[in-house]
Design an enzyme around this catalytic site. Structure first.
Site, PDB file in Angstrom:
ATOM      1  N   SER A   1      54.785 153.146 -38.786  1.00  0.00           N
ATOM      2  CA  SER A   1      54.787 153.154 -40.238  1.00  0.00           C
ATOM      3  C   SER A   1      56.102 152.608 -40.778  1.00  0.00           C
ATOM      4  CB  SER A   1      54.558 154.569 -40.752  1.00  0.00           C
ATOM      5  OG  SER A   1      55.738 155.327 -40.586  1.00  0.00           O
ATOM      6  N   LYS A   2      56.067 152.347 -42.052  1.00  0.00           N
ATOM      7  CA  LYS A   2      57.235 151.758 -42.708  1.00  0.00           C
ATOM      8  C   LYS A   2      58.506 152.565 -42.478  1.00  0.00           C
ATOM      9  CE  LYS A   2      54.097 149.930 -46.062  1.00  0.00           C
ATOM     10  NZ  LYS A   2      53.877 149.298 -47.324  1.00  0.00           N
ATOM     11  N   ARG A   3      58.348 153.859 -42.452  1.00  0.00           N
ATOM     12  CA  ARG A   3      59.512 154.736 -42.336  1.00  0.00           C
ATOM     13  C   ARG A   3      60.193 154.666 -40.967  1.00  0.00           C
ATOM     14  NH1 ARG A   3      61.714 155.759 -46.536  1.00  0.00           N
ATOM     15  NH2 ARG A   3      60.313 155.976 -48.299  1.00  0.00           N
ATOM     16  N   ASP A   4      59.391 154.337 -39.938  1.00  0.00           N
ATOM     17  CA  ASP A   4      59.929 154.377 -38.576  1.00  0.00           C
ATOM     18  C   ASP A   4      61.120 153.460 -38.375  1.00  0.00           C
ATOM     19  OD1 ASP A   4      58.080 156.238 -37.640  1.00  0.00           O
ATOM     20  OD2 ASP A   4      56.577 154.678 -37.400  1.00  0.00           O
TER      21      ASP A   4
END
Length: 510
Positions: free
Chosen positions: A268-271
């Site tokens: 995901s984007k956060r990773d």
RNA sequence: GGCCCGUUCGUCUAGGGGUCUAGGACAUCUCCCUUUCACGGAGGAAACACGGGUUCGAUUCCCGUACGGGCUACCA
């Protein structure tokens, strides 16, 4: 049956930056089309007006472009099936028309339920411990729709302009089977499929309707998408069938997901920022928050390395070859060699790929990049010199941006000298040895070989082992304890300059 | 919870019944090369989730279990 020209499409929605999983989907879709001499299209699926993000579409195009994925038809290049943006396609009324057609054929119906009513229905089903609470063949009987309501009531509501959606009327207990290029036959009972909304109350189609209408109209032959779509694929088969398009419907290929490097779950984007690697091809600045997410391009990756790495995530050529140009990928690609299971992304291997490309890349392009860094440091040097320095430095690095830290000494005399080496080796013997070195060097030739011979014979005459003084020589000239081949380095820096450096170093160190 | 998909070294993967004492790559370790670091070379450690079948024979086929993931919106 005559062979249709292969046409594939990448159809992202402009809800933000394209992440690497999306780029991989685009890549595989592109490779397949090109392998078969077909067309690759870019269609923008912006049917959800509430999620539209400014700049996302431009980002997607720029990202594909950076990766070397060329669009044959699409929002930015046009084409015979234009427009390629669903919000614009809606204007022609196509989605409305086909939804209406389904209603008339009895395969879809109007539904007037409010959000609250839907919520209540789900809450009730959940409270009754119904295994699959959904709007379907049994629950639709109790809702406000054209199946349960009387014709009069329906007409009255339509006339009054009550907001409505059009839902797919999924049959009861019917086996739906379809062939996925990657997974083979998938069989689902229609009881598991809910009555999907096809047309929203704002008049926009949902993904389910829109992608089918567009794929059909655009004569798409192969629909490639992520595994997350697998559960709704049976509904899509039904829509094709009810629209009478089943004979020409595209073959589906559901790609395995890209998983986060640590733990589980899809990337995901956060990773990225959490784990210290980019998940996006290019930098992205969130227009709402101003928050910046880093991209591979800005981190110094070559697009070829990025693409190469992505291609090998979930696909393999069946040989030991790992380095592929885009042309080679096109040549080698097939869905038969795409694996079914998700692939954990490995940032380390990505670095390795970049290192490989750093070695292979034309030196002129590397020098172009490095010159940008040099400019930032207010250093100017002639082109030939920069290229030679790059030749030496590329063997030591993974990225061009490491060159400065690794080899600023090619452009300026060092003012600090590796402390470890100095404290260990800079003794009286070394001091007297290096004191005599400049004169000896001046007598030698300018080439690396001559410099090395000169150094060795001087060492011999001084009664010192040459090897024991080599690292000190490096430190005096470059300041660093390690680097490219020493005499190549000195030869490039130049004999005069190197002699000067040795002399000033001796001064500074005493 | 329900449904769907999946499961070979830490990671990406090869393998489609005997050739598997399971191959390659990244990472890791050792050694060689090197003034050094890197590259390169040599080598090491490291995997078929489990249980049942089918079969003369299963990593390979089938079923179950476990585990993982996905989906379960008028989002895509």
């Amino acid at each position: 049956m005559s062979e249709r020209r292969v046409r594939t499409r990448f159809a992202p929605s402009p809800t933000g930056p394209l992440h690497m999983g999306g780029v991989r989907t685009a890549l595989f879709t592109y490779l397949f089309a090109k392998k078969h001499g077909g067309d690759f299209l870019l269609r923008i699926e912006d049917t959800d007006q509430t999620r539209y993000v400014q700049g996302a579409e431009e980002y997607i195009i720029e990202a594909l472009n950076w990766c070397g994925i060329h669009i044959d038809e699409g929002v930015n290049v046009g084409g015979k099936y234009a427009p390629y943006r669903q919000s614009e396609r809606k204007a022609s009324g196509i989605y409305q028309t086909y939804a209406q057609q389904l209603v008339e054929a009895g395969h879809a119906y109007y539904a007037f339920d409010t959000a609250e009513e839907l919520e209540e229905m789900r809450a009730q089903l959940a409270a009754a411990k119904v295994a699959a609470p959904q709007y379907n063949s049994v629950t639709r009987q109790n809702m406000k729709n054209s199946v349960a309501l009387s014709e009069d009531e329906v007409n009255k509501r339509l006339k009054a302009g009550d907001p409505y959606v059009i839902r797919l009327k999924v049959p009861r207990n019917e086996e739906i089977r379809f062939h996925d290029i990657i997974r083979g036959w998938v069989v689902v009972n229609s009881n598991q499929v809910d009555d999907k909304v096809l047309l929203k109350s704002d008049g926009m189609p949902t993904y389910h309707l829109a992608h089918i209408v567009d794929d059909h109209l655009m004569e798409i032959t192969h629909a490639v998408r992520g595994e997350e779509w697998l559960p709704s694929a049976p509904a899509h088969i039904l829509i094709y069938r009810y629209l009478g398009w089943e004979q020409t419907m595209p073959l589906y290929a559901h790609l395995p997901l890209l998983l986060k490097p640590d733990g589980n779950g899809k990337l995901s984007k956060r990773d990225g920022d959490r784990l210290g690697f980019p998940v996006f091809p290019l930098n992205w600045t969130d227009p709402a928050t101003g928050e910046v997410s880093s991209g591979y391009r800005e981190k110094g990756y070559f697009p070829e390395a990025f693409v190469n790495m992505l291609a090998l995530l979930g696909w393999n050529p069946g040989t030991n070859q790992e380095l592929f140009s885009m042309e080679e990928l096109i040549e080698a690609f097939s869905f038969e060699r795409v694996s079914k299971s998700g692939a954990k992304f490995d940032p380390e291997k990505t670095k390795w790929f970049n290192q490989q490309y750093l070695r292979k890349y034309p030196i002129t392009e590397i020098a172009d990049q490095f010159e940008e860094t040099l400019e930032k440091h207010n250093v100017s040097a002639n082109r030939e010199y920069v290229e030679k320095a790059c030749e030496l430095l590329r063997e030591k690095a993974h990225f061009v941006h490491e060159f400065w830290e690794l080899g600023a000494y090619f452009f300026m005399a060092p003012d600090v000298f590796d402390e470890k080496v100095i404290s260990k080796k800079w003794d009286d013997q070394a001091r007297s040895f290096f004191k005599g070195l400049p004169d000896a060097m001046k007598k030698s030739g300018n080439s690396a070989i001559e410099l090395e011979e000169g150094f060795k014979s001087y060492a011999e005459s001084a009664g010192v082992k040459a090897n024991s003084m080599l690292q000190l020589l490096r430190v005096l000239v470059t300041g660093a304890a390690s680097g490219p081949a020493l005499f190549d380095t000195i030869a490039l820096i130049g004999k005069e300059e190197s002699v000067n450096r040795v002399e000033t170093a001796i001064q500074k160190l005493s």
